[in-house]
Design a protein around this motif. Sequence first.
Motif, PDB file in Angstrom:
ATOM      1  N   MET A   1       0.855  -1.205   0.000  1.00 13.13           N
ATOM      2  CA  MET A   1       0.000   0.000   0.000  1.00 13.13           C
ATOM      3  C   MET A   1       0.884   1.246   0.000  1.00 13.13           C
ATOM      4  SD  MET A   1      -3.120   1.410   0.394  1.00 13.13           S
ATOM      5  CE  MET A   1      -4.398   0.439   1.199  1.00 13.13           C
ATOM      6  N   ASP A   2       0.698   2.067  -0.996  1.00 12.56           N
ATOM      7  CA  ASP A   2       1.497   3.275  -1.110  1.00 12.56           C
ATOM      8  C   ASP A   2       0.770   4.424  -0.402  1.00 12.56           C
ATOM      9  OD1 ASP A   2       2.755   5.600  -1.904  1.00 12.56           O
ATOM     10  OD2 ASP A   2       3.281   4.798  -3.861  1.00 12.56           O
ATOM     11  N   ALA A   3       1.282   4.763   0.793  1.00  9.49           N
ATOM     12  CA  ALA A   3       0.623   5.788   1.609  1.00  9.49           C
ATOM     13  C   ALA A   3       0.585   7.129   0.887  1.00  9.49           C
ATOM     14  CB  ALA A   3       1.335   5.917   2.947  1.00  9.49           C
ATOM     15  N   ASP A   4       1.586   7.399   0.047  1.00  4.63           N
ATOM     16  CA  ASP A   4       1.616   8.675  -0.679  1.00  4.63           C
ATOM     17  C   ASP A   4       0.427   8.802  -1.627  1.00  4.63           C
ATOM     18  OD1 ASP A   4       3.901   9.162   0.595  1.00  4.63           O
ATOM     19  OD2 ASP A   4       5.205   9.184  -1.169  1.00  4.63           O
ATOM     20  N   VAL A   6      -2.492   7.320  -1.367  1.00  7.13           N
ATOM     21  CA  VAL A   6      -3.705   7.520  -0.563  1.00  7.13           C
ATOM     22  C   VAL A   6      -3.768   8.973  -0.078  1.00  7.13           C
ATOM     23  CG1 VAL A   6      -4.889   6.867   1.567  1.00  7.13           C
ATOM     24  CG2 VAL A   6      -3.848   5.105   0.123  1.00  7.13           C
ATOM     25  N   ALA A   7      -2.636   9.486   0.375  1.00  6.09           N
ATOM     26  CA  ALA A   7      -2.603  10.871   0.862  1.00  6.09           C
ATOM     27  C   ALA A   7      -2.954  11.843  -0.261  1.00  6.09           C
ATOM     28  CB  ALA A   7      -1.224  11.195   1.436  1.00  6.09           C
ATOM     29  N   ARG A   8      -2.473  11.552  -1.462  1.00  7.03           N
ATOM     30  CA  ARG A   8      -2.779  12.445  -2.583  1.00  7.03           C
ATOM     31  C   ARG A   8      -4.246  12.393  -2.957  1.00  7.03           C
ATOM     32  NH1 ARG A   8       0.669  11.802  -7.640  1.00  7.03           N
ATOM     33  NH2 ARG A   8      -0.103  13.870  -8.121  1.00  7.03           N
ATOM     34  N   LEU A   9      -4.825  11.198  -2.901  1.00  6.31           N
ATOM     35  CA  LEU A   9      -6.260  11.089  -3.198  1.00  6.31           C
ATOM     36  C   LEU A   9      -7.069  11.896  -2.188  1.00  6.31           C
ATOM     37  CD1 LEU A   9      -6.603   7.293  -4.106  1.00  6.31           C
ATOM     38  CD2 LEU A   9      -7.080   9.236  -5.616  1.00  6.31           C
ATOM     39  N   ALA A  10      -6.677  11.783  -0.935  1.00  6.93           N
ATOM     40  CA  ALA A  10      -7.389  12.517   0.117  1.00  6.93           C
ATOM     41  C   ALA A  10      -7.205  14.019  -0.064  1.00  6.93           C
ATOM     42  CB  ALA A  10      -6.882  12.076   1.486  1.00  6.93           C
ATOM     43  N   GLU A  11      -6.021  14.400  -0.495  1.00  3.12           N
ATOM     44  CA  GLU A  11      -5.733  15.824  -0.676  1.00  3.12           C
ATOM     45  C   GLU A  11      -6.496  16.398  -1.875  1.00  3.12           C
ATOM     46  OE1 GLU A  11      -1.782  18.624  -1.404  1.00  3.12           O
ATOM     47  OE2 GLU A  11      -1.878  16.603  -2.205  1.00  3.12           O
ATOM     48  N   GLY A  84       0.454   1.492 -15.798  1.00  2.99           N
ATOM     49  CA  GLY A  84       0.956   2.574 -14.951  1.00  2.99           C
ATOM     50  C   GLY A  84      -0.036   3.115 -13.939  1.00  2.99           C
ATOM     51  N   ALA A  85      -1.156   2.416 -13.750  1.00  2.00           N
ATOM     52  CA  ALA A  85      -2.126   2.898 -12.751  1.00  2.00           C
ATOM     53  C   ALA A  85      -1.538   2.788 -11.350  1.00  2.00           C
ATOM     54  CB  ALA A  85      -3.417   2.079 -12.838  1.00  2.00           C
ATOM     55  N   LYS A  86      -1.799   3.786 -10.533  1.00  2.08           N
ATOM     56  CA  LYS A  86      -1.284   3.808  -9.153  1.00  2.08           C
ATOM     57  C   LYS A  86      -2.337   3.369  -8.145  1.00  2.08           C
ATOM     58  CE  LYS A  86       2.639   5.586 -10.393  1.00  2.08           C
ATOM     59  NZ  LYS A  86       3.677   4.627 -10.726  1.00  2.08           N
ATOM     60  N   VAL A 226       1.596  18.751  -5.339  1.00  2.00           N
ATOM     61  CA  VAL A 226       1.258  17.373  -5.032  1.00  2.00           C
ATOM     62  C   VAL A 226       2.358  16.389  -5.412  1.00  2.00           C
ATOM     63  CG1 VAL A 226      -1.207  17.681  -5.139  1.00  2.00           C
ATOM     64  CG2 VAL A 226       0.037  17.205  -7.234  1.00  2.00           C
ATOM     65  N   GLY A 227       3.386  16.839  -6.059  1.00  2.00           N
ATOM     66  CA  GLY A 227       4.485  15.940  -6.388  1.00  2.00           C
ATOM     67  C   GLY A 227       4.179  15.075  -7.591  1.00  2.00           C
ATOM     68  N   GLY A 228       5.191  14.441  -8.120  1.00  3.69           N
ATOM     69  CA  GLY A 228       5.010  13.628  -9.324  1.00  3.69           C
ATOM     70  C   GLY A 228       4.497  12.243  -8.976  1.00  3.69           C
ATOM     71  N   ALA A 229       3.903  11.596  -9.946  1.00  2.00           N
ATOM     72  CA  ALA A 229       3.420  10.228  -9.728  1.00  2.00           C
ATOM     73  C   ALA A 229       4.618   9.307  -9.519  1.00  2.00           C
ATOM     74  CB  ALA A 229       2.613   9.777 -10.928  1.00  2.00           C
ATOM     75  N   ARG A 230       4.423   8.308  -8.661  1.00  2.00           N
ATOM     76  CA  ARG A 230       5.533   7.409  -8.416  1.00  2.00           C
ATOM     77  C   ARG A 230       5.503   6.227  -9.374  1.00  2.00           C
ATOM     78  NH1 ARG A 230       6.692   7.138  -2.352  1.00  2.00           N
ATOM     79  NH2 ARG A 230       6.461   4.941  -2.668  1.00  2.00           N
TER      80      ARG A 230
END
Length: 230
Positions: A1-4, A6-11, A84-86, A226-230
């Motif tokens: 689980m990529d916490a980043d 999830v955090a971006r979705l919430a943001e 490439g879906a996150k 929000v930073g780049g996609a990982r």
Amino acid sequence: MDADVVARLAELVLVPVIEIPDPELATALADALMEGGLPCAEITFRTEEAATAMATIARLRPQMLLGGGTVLSVDQVDRALDAGAKFLVSPGFNPKVVDYALGKGAIIVPGICTPSEIEMARVFGLEIVKFFPAEAAGGAKYIKALTAPYRSIQFVPTGGIDATNLDAYLSIPQVMAVGGSWMAPKKLIQEREFVEIAQRTRAAVELAGRLRPAAAAPRGGDGATVGGAR
Ligand code: 3PG
């Protein structure tokens, strides 16, 4: 689980649910969403072109937070992740699909609309579920009732939500984000109405920002906020 992720979705608060009729429209669509301040898209497997569109966006617009939607099979889990879906979203709770996605370390947000389905999600250790079809299944009032016994569950309601009823959903703290097609409906994508899509998206982002100030101001897809996609 990529916490980043999830955090971006919430943001970001809003998840545009996309049905793309032609992968050649993928970058223009991504640009319109970013222009509207929402660098995020859930590309649904409701068209054959979904995986190609995801791959195009992942390659050419990597700053987009990209999801695969309407994931109904393990094959679609693979196709979305390979493209490439996150994160992955399903309309219902399919234990086989959930188990497979989690085995791959993917973020999957399965659909639920009953307490029993929430408990199935909890068995898999999931804390974030899609509530679908939100309006038809009882809307914000129904989610509020669900939050009483399930205090740690975060909901992503989708289905019948738009600017007219967004407030009811965003007033519930356990609603992590809201999905919907109203910002970029298939017809507008098909007709290449990207200015209109950007305007609708901007309006939705501004509304969400007012309804949930912590969601922050509208932002573009330049990665600054929000930073780049990982
Ligand atoms: C979904 O699958 O998430 C919904 O079909 C999107 O619902 P909407 O088109 O009513 O926004």
